[in-house]
Design a protein around this motif. Structure first.
Motif, PDB file in Angstrom:
ATOM      1  N   ASP A 134       0.820  -1.219   0.000  1.00 15.64           N
ATOM      2  CA  ASP A 134       0.000   0.000   0.000  1.00 15.64           C
ATOM      3  C   ASP A 134       0.853   1.267   0.000  1.00 15.64           C
ATOM      4  O   ASP A 134       0.488   2.262  -0.619  1.00 15.64           O
ATOM      5  N   VAL A 135       1.977   1.231   0.730  1.00 12.72           N
ATOM      6  CA  VAL A 135       2.829   2.428   0.824  1.00 12.72           C
ATOM      7  C   VAL A 135       3.929   2.438  -0.237  1.00 12.72           C
ATOM      8  O   VAL A 135       4.746   3.349  -0.270  1.00 12.72           O
ATOM      9  N   GLY A 136       3.954   1.411  -1.095  1.00 14.61           N
ATOM     10  CA  GLY A 136       4.911   1.389  -2.196  1.00 14.61           C
ATOM     11  C   GLY A 136       6.294   0.892  -1.842  1.00 14.61           C
ATOM     12  O   GLY A 136       7.233   1.075  -2.606  1.00 14.61           O
ATOM     13  N   ASP A 137       6.442   0.229  -0.703  1.00 15.22           N
ATOM     14  CA  ASP A 137       7.735  -0.328  -0.301  1.00 15.22           C
ATOM     15  C   ASP A 137       7.745  -1.810  -0.699  1.00 15.22           C
ATOM     16  O   ASP A 137       7.441  -2.691   0.097  1.00 15.22           O
ATOM     17  N   TYR A 138       8.103  -2.068  -1.969  1.00 13.07           N
ATOM     18  CA  TYR A 138       8.005  -3.421  -2.507  1.00 13.07           C
ATOM     19  C   TYR A 138       9.088  -4.352  -1.983  1.00 13.07           C
ATOM     20  O   TYR A 138       8.859  -5.556  -1.887  1.00 13.07           O
ATOM     21  N   ASN A 139      10.252  -3.827  -1.633  1.00  9.07           N
ATOM     22  CA  ASN A 139      11.290  -4.687  -1.052  1.00  9.07           C
ATOM     23  C   ASN A 139      10.815  -5.269   0.277  1.00  9.07           C
ATOM     24  O   ASN A 139      10.946  -6.464   0.522  1.00  9.07           O
ATOM     25  N   SER A 140      10.264  -4.411   1.133  1.00  7.41           N
ATOM     26  CA  SER A 140       9.735  -4.898   2.410  1.00  7.41           C
ATOM     27  C   SER A 140       8.533  -5.809   2.186  1.00  7.41           C
ATOM     28  O   SER A 140       8.369  -6.823   2.870  1.00  7.41           O
ATOM     29  N   LEU A 142       7.990  -7.798  -0.324  1.00  6.60           N
ATOM     30  CA  LEU A 142       8.484  -9.112  -0.740  1.00  6.60           C
ATOM     31  C   LEU A 142       9.080  -9.880   0.436  1.00  6.60           C
ATOM     32  O   LEU A 142       8.912 -11.102   0.547  1.00  6.60           O
ATOM     33  N   LYS A 143       9.754  -9.177   1.327  1.00  8.71           N
ATOM     34  CA  LYS A 143      10.324  -9.825   2.514  1.00  8.71           C
ATOM     35  C   LYS A 143       9.218 -10.483   3.349  1.00  8.71           C
ATOM     36  O   LYS A 143       9.344 -11.637   3.771  1.00  8.71           O
ATOM     37  N   PHE A 144       8.107  -9.765   3.547  1.00  6.46           N
ATOM     38  CA  PHE A 144       7.026 -10.310   4.368  1.00  6.46           C
ATOM     39  C   PHE A 144       6.201 -11.357   3.610  1.00  6.46           C
ATOM     40  O   PHE A 144       5.645 -12.265   4.228  1.00  6.46           O
ATOM     41  N   ILE A 145       6.149 -11.251   2.286  1.00 12.82           N
ATOM     42  CA  ILE A 145       5.527 -12.319   1.504  1.00 12.82           C
ATOM     43  C   ILE A 145       6.298 -13.615   1.721  1.00 12.82           C
ATOM     44  O   ILE A 145       5.707 -14.681   1.919  1.00 12.82           O
ATOM     45  N   LYS A 146       7.623 -13.524   1.698  1.00 15.26           N
ATOM     46  CA  LYS A 146       8.465 -14.715   1.925  1.00 15.26           C
ATOM     47  C   LYS A 146       8.192 -15.308   3.312  1.00 15.26           C
ATOM     48  O   LYS A 146       8.084 -16.524   3.465  1.00 15.26           O
ATOM     49  N   LEU A 147       8.083 -14.449   4.311  1.00 15.35           N
ATOM     50  CA  LEU A 147       7.790 -14.931   5.662  1.00 15.35           C
ATOM     51  C   LEU A 147       6.434 -15.635   5.716  1.00 15.35           C
ATOM     52  O   LEU A 147       6.292 -16.682   6.345  1.00 15.35           O
ATOM     53  N   ALA A 148       5.437 -15.043   5.047  1.00  9.98           N
ATOM     54  CA  ALA A 148       4.096 -15.651   5.023  1.00  9.98           C
ATOM     55  C   ALA A 148       4.138 -17.012   4.339  1.00  9.98           C
ATOM     56  O   ALA A 148       3.539 -17.981   4.818  1.00  9.98           O
ATOM     57  N   ILE A 149       4.856 -17.091   3.239  1.00  7.84           N
ATOM     58  CA  ILE A 149       4.958 -18.369   2.523  1.00  7.84           C
ATOM     59  C   ILE A 149       5.659 -19.409   3.383  1.00  7.84           C
ATOM     60  O   ILE A 149       5.250 -20.570   3.420  1.00  7.84           O
ATOM     61  N   LYS A 150       6.689 -19.003   4.094  1.00 10.63           N
ATOM     62  CA  LYS A 150       7.385 -19.956   4.974  1.00 10.63           C
ATOM     63  C   LYS A 150       6.451 -20.492   6.053  1.00 10.63           C
ATOM     64  O   LYS A 150       6.525 -21.660   6.422  1.00 10.63           O
ATOM     65  N   LYS A 151       5.569 -19.648   6.573  1.00  7.45           N
ATOM     66  CA  LYS A 151       4.640 -20.087   7.624  1.00  7.45           C
ATOM     67  C   LYS A 151       3.580 -21.038   7.081  1.00  7.45           C
ATOM     68  O   LYS A 151       3.042 -21.844   7.814  1.00  7.45           O
ATOM     69  N   GLN A 152       3.270 -20.935   5.805  1.00  7.10           N
ATOM     70  CA  GLN A 152       2.282 -21.858   5.226  1.00  7.10           C
ATOM     71  C   GLN A 152       2.965 -22.831   4.281  1.00  7.10           C
ATOM     72  O   GLN A 152       2.409 -23.267   3.291  1.00  7.10           O
ATOM     73  N   LYS A 171       2.167  -6.523 -10.673  1.00  8.94           N
ATOM     74  CA  LYS A 171       1.715  -5.412 -11.520  1.00  8.94           C
ATOM     75  C   LYS A 171       2.590  -4.183 -11.305  1.00  8.94           C
ATOM     76  O   LYS A 171       3.012  -3.530 -12.257  1.00  8.94           O
ATOM     77  N   SER A 172       2.879  -3.864 -10.057  1.00 11.67           N
ATOM     78  CA  SER A 172       3.694  -2.688  -9.749  1.00 11.67           C
ATOM     79  C   SER A 172       5.123  -2.817 -10.264  1.00 11.67           C
ATOM     80  O   SER A 172       5.755  -1.826 -10.613  1.00 11.67           O
ATOM     81  N   LEU A 173       5.652  -4.045 -10.303  1.00 12.58           N
ATOM     82  CA  LEU A 173       7.035  -4.270 -10.742  1.00 12.58           C
ATOM     83  C   LEU A 173       7.114  -4.714 -12.206  1.00 12.58           C
ATOM     84  O   LEU A 173       8.176  -5.121 -12.681  1.00 12.58           O
ATOM     85  N   ASN A 174       5.979  -4.628 -12.910  1.00 16.66           N
ATOM     86  CA  ASN A 174       5.901  -5.023 -14.327  1.00 16.66           C
ATOM     87  C   ASN A 174       6.385  -6.456 -14.555  1.00 16.66           C
ATOM     88  O   ASN A 174       7.157  -6.729 -15.463  1.00 16.66           O
ATOM     89  N   MET A 175       5.933  -7.356 -13.692  1.00 20.42           N
ATOM     90  CA  MET A 175       6.238  -8.773 -13.830  1.00 20.42           C
ATOM     91  C   MET A 175       4.921  -9.521 -14.002  1.00 20.42           C
ATOM     92  O   MET A 175       3.863  -9.022 -13.605  1.00 20.42           O
ATOM     93  N   THR A 176       4.999 -10.710 -14.571  1.00 21.04           N
ATOM     94  CA  THR A 176       3.790 -11.527 -14.643  1.00 21.04           C
ATOM     95  C   THR A 176       3.559 -12.157 -13.270  1.00 21.04           C
ATOM     96  O   THR A 176       4.475 -12.226 -12.445  1.00 21.04           O
ATOM     97  N   ASN A 177       2.355 -12.640 -13.060  1.00 19.36           N
ATOM     98  CA  ASN A 177       2.041 -13.308 -11.790  1.00 19.36           C
ATOM     99  C   ASN A 177       2.934 -14.523 -11.578  1.00 19.36           C
ATOM    100  O   ASN A 177       3.388 -14.781 -10.473  1.00 19.36           O
TER     101      ASN A 177
END
Length: 194
Positions: A134-140, A142-152, A171-177
């Motif tokens: 939401d605040v546009g900090d994509y590095n952070s 991605l870090k928390f996405i990794k943590l969420a994936i590790k937990k599940q 979408k924000s980083l112009n990458m495919t899903n």
């Protein structure tokens, strides 16, 4: 199913939805009025922690975000030494702050409590990753996405909420899903230090 009398009519709160006597869902406008009446400001003050947690969940589902935030803050203050309660309520309050368009507060409250407790859960990290998005900090994010994936980890498939954050980041980083998913899963496997 809970019966509600409002302005001379009978309604029911059923599966976190307000319905009329014929069990048809009421309009959004009427639902908001019923929710304001049903979730009175100070009702949660007399609840024990388990009841408070259920009440907060109902308020969130009914989109009573301001009242839900207040009840969550009350719970965080009054049960601050109960690590299990904190773990359960943090994903809710971070989600509520995001719904109130206050993602920075979602990040802040998560940081405050995760510094004090071992609040390590996929729902929390998903909500925090969305707040960073939401605040546009994509590095952070991605870090928390990794943590969420590790937990599940057992499913290797992101929850619907996490999948939505992945789409937003892609979408924000112009990458495919698929590119973002492969990147995150690959790096989550390699990066055991997160």
């Amino acid at each position: 199913m809970e019966k509600i009398e409002f302005e001379g009519e009978i309604y029911y709160f059923l599966n976190n939805t307000f319905v009329d006597q014929t069990f048809c869902r009421v309009s959004d406008e009427l639902s908001k009025k019923l929710a304001n009446n049903y979730f009175k400001k100070d009702d949660y003050l007399a609840l024990n922690k388990d009841e408070l947690l259920e009440y907060v969940k109902k308020m969130k589902e009914a989109e009573q975000f301001s009242a839900c935030r207040d009840a969550c803050l009350y719970g965080l203050k009054n049960y601050e030494n109960d690590e299990e309660f904190i773990k359960k309520i943090l994903p809710i309050i971070t989600s509520v702050y995001r719904a109130l368009k206050q993602p920075s507060l979602a990040i802040s409250v998560a940081q405050n409590y995760t510094d004090l407790y071992k609040c390590d859960s996929a729902p929390l990290w998903t909500s925090v990753s969305a707040a960073f998005c939401d605040v546009g900090d994509y590095n952070s994010c991605l870090k928390f996405i990794k943590l969420a994936i590790k937990k599940q980890r057992q499913t290797k498939t992101p929850s619907p909420e996490l999948a939505e954050v992945l789409k937003r980041v892609a979408k924000s980083l112009n990458m495919t899903n698929e590119e973002i998913k492969k990147y995150v899963l690959k790096n989550a496997d390699e990066d055991e230090d997160l």
